[in-house]
Design an enzyme around this catalytic site. Sequence first.
Site, PDB file in Angstrom:
ATOM      1  N   LYS A  42      22.919  10.620 -13.966  1.00 47.15           N
ATOM      2  CA  LYS A  42      21.763  10.812 -14.847  1.00 47.15           C
ATOM      3  C   LYS A  42      20.696   9.727 -14.691  1.00 47.15           C
ATOM      4  CE  LYS A  42      23.488  13.898 -18.339  1.00 47.15           C
ATOM      5  NZ  LYS A  42      24.909  14.113 -17.964  1.00 47.15           N
ATOM      6  N   GLU A  77      16.211  14.307 -26.024  1.00 52.93           N
ATOM      7  CA  GLU A  77      17.219  14.941 -26.853  1.00 52.93           C
ATOM      8  C   GLU A  77      18.537  14.715 -26.147  1.00 52.93           C
ATOM      9  OE1 GLU A  77      15.583  16.786 -24.598  1.00 52.93           O
ATOM     10  OE2 GLU A  77      17.356  17.569 -23.562  1.00 52.93           O
ATOM     11  N   SER A  89      30.143  13.531 -10.034  1.00 57.08           N
ATOM     12  CA  SER A  89      28.941  13.205 -10.813  1.00 57.08           C
ATOM     13  C   SER A  89      29.105  12.015 -11.744  1.00 57.08           C
ATOM     14  CB  SER A  89      28.492  14.433 -11.605  1.00 57.08           C
ATOM     15  OG  SER A  89      29.548  14.922 -12.409  1.00 57.08           O
TER      16      SER A  89
HETATM   17  C1  LIG Z   1      25.592  15.326 -17.936  1.00 57.73           C
HETATM   18  C2  LIG Z   1      26.634  15.360 -16.911  1.00 57.73           C
HETATM   19  C3  LIG Z   1      26.859  16.511 -16.120  1.00 57.73           C
HETATM   20  C4  LIG Z   1      26.140  17.817 -16.330  1.00 57.73           C
HETATM   21  O1  LIG Z   1      24.757  17.775 -16.082  1.00 57.73           O
HETATM   22  P1  LIG Z   1      24.088  18.459 -14.837  1.00 57.73           P
HETATM   23  O2  LIG Z   1      22.646  18.462 -15.172  1.00 57.73           O
HETATM   24  O3  LIG Z   1      24.657  19.829 -14.690  1.00 57.73           O
HETATM   25  O4  LIG Z   1      24.393  17.620 -13.654  1.00 57.73           O
HETATM   26  C5  LIG Z   1      27.818  16.455 -15.120  1.00 57.73           C
HETATM   27  N1  LIG Z   1      28.550  15.342 -14.920  1.00 57.73           N
HETATM   28  C6  LIG Z   1      28.365  14.236 -15.649  1.00 57.73           C
HETATM   29  C7  LIG Z   1      29.225  13.043 -15.375  1.00 57.73           C
HETATM   30  C8  LIG Z   1      27.413  14.204 -16.673  1.00 57.73           C
HETATM   31  O5  LIG Z   1      27.253  13.098 -17.393  1.00 57.73           O
END
Ligand SMILES: *Cc1c(COP(=O)(O)O)cnc(C)c1O
Length: 392
Positions: free
Chosen positions: A88, A110, A377
């Site tokens: 993020k 938000e 992610s």
């Molecule tokens: C917020 C988040 C997501 C989901 O958000 P996307 O916009 O779909 O990438 C996925 N993995 C993690 C670790 C997150 O914090």
Amino acid sequence: MSLPDRRGYFGSFGGRFVPETLIPALYELEKAYKEISHTRDFKRRLDYFLSEYAGRPTPLYFAERLSEYLGFNVFLKREDLLHTGAHKINNTLGQILLALEMGKKRIIAETGAGQHGVATATVCARFGLKCVVYMGREDMKRQELNVFRMRLLGAEVVPVDTGAKTLKEATSQAIRDWVSNVRDTFYIIGSVVGPHPYPMMVRDFQSVIGREARTQFRKITGKRLPDYLVACVGGGSNAMGLFYPFYKDEKVKMIGVEAAGSGLNNMHAASLCRGSAGVLHGAMTMLLQDKDGQVLNAHSIAAGLDYPGVGPEHAFLKETKRAEYVTVSDKQALKGLSVLSRLEGIIPALESAHAVGFLLKMRRRFKKNTNVIMCLSGRGDKDMHTVKDALV
Ligand SMILES: *Cc1c(COP(=O)(O)O)cnc(C)c1O
């Protein structure tokens, strides 16, 4: 042809479904984004913060033991190693640098699970901008620690008490704030969602994931391209970030993994696999809704996937079949989390564990020399309470 088109559409999805008063602000943002973000100065500044502050480039790691177990090759794009523990930050850094260039003094956001709120509060602290985060009262209770983090970082967290007191209401409140303070306020959206130009802009900021992975893959394997890209999909930003730089390489298959929650006939968050077209968060997209068009509550054990909509570009990729979307349940994601922890010593976020869960389903089904790049992610620290409750 490059998408979105001038009106912000990806095929029939996208657009700007917002109050009249916000249209000028969206034009202003689009113009600023187009003029500023491509300049050498802006790119250099963003690159600097991505590397020195956030920790890029992240490794593309060949997961040897996981690969052996699965019967095909898995390369993990390690976004979990970034500052604040997830991808993020790539986006919030990009947007706040743009806000500064535009002379904005105040940031609003938000948040549902609090992850985007924390990433926004982090960059606001770093650049000394006032930060207001809207969060449903219910979410604040569930995500106490993130509320504390945001406040520690100097952000004001505003509880939202309307409706179900979750993300949907927090979003409406943020939009209302933006309408009344549009002159000095920049609205940082956390995924490839919202009205044009957000889905495009967030995708571009997250594309650093795929650009790096592409170069790294060639360097590690000597091959030009992987066979598959796999990423979890909440709003869809880490997936778009990985997919986009491979878009034109039609041989590369792209797979987005949605949350099947406790099952597709029960509570889930599979907006693409089980939703229908409608307007959410300022864009035409796929979402979970009832017969009357009321938005349904999503459910996933992963707070970051617990969103009833999805970015419009994913709706387009699904419609055109350029990408394929699958689902993984809470239970399968937990299995994915355990397997990755045991085999590689990496505890993934529950969101990312959905992508691992999909790989488990493909065990011995992909051919032996298949090369898969999976976007890891985020890291799992934030989820330890949830995982403990679920496994014990
Ligand atoms: C917020 C988040 C997501 C989901 O958000 P996307 O916009 O779909 O990438 C996925 N993995 C993690 C670790 C997150 O914090």
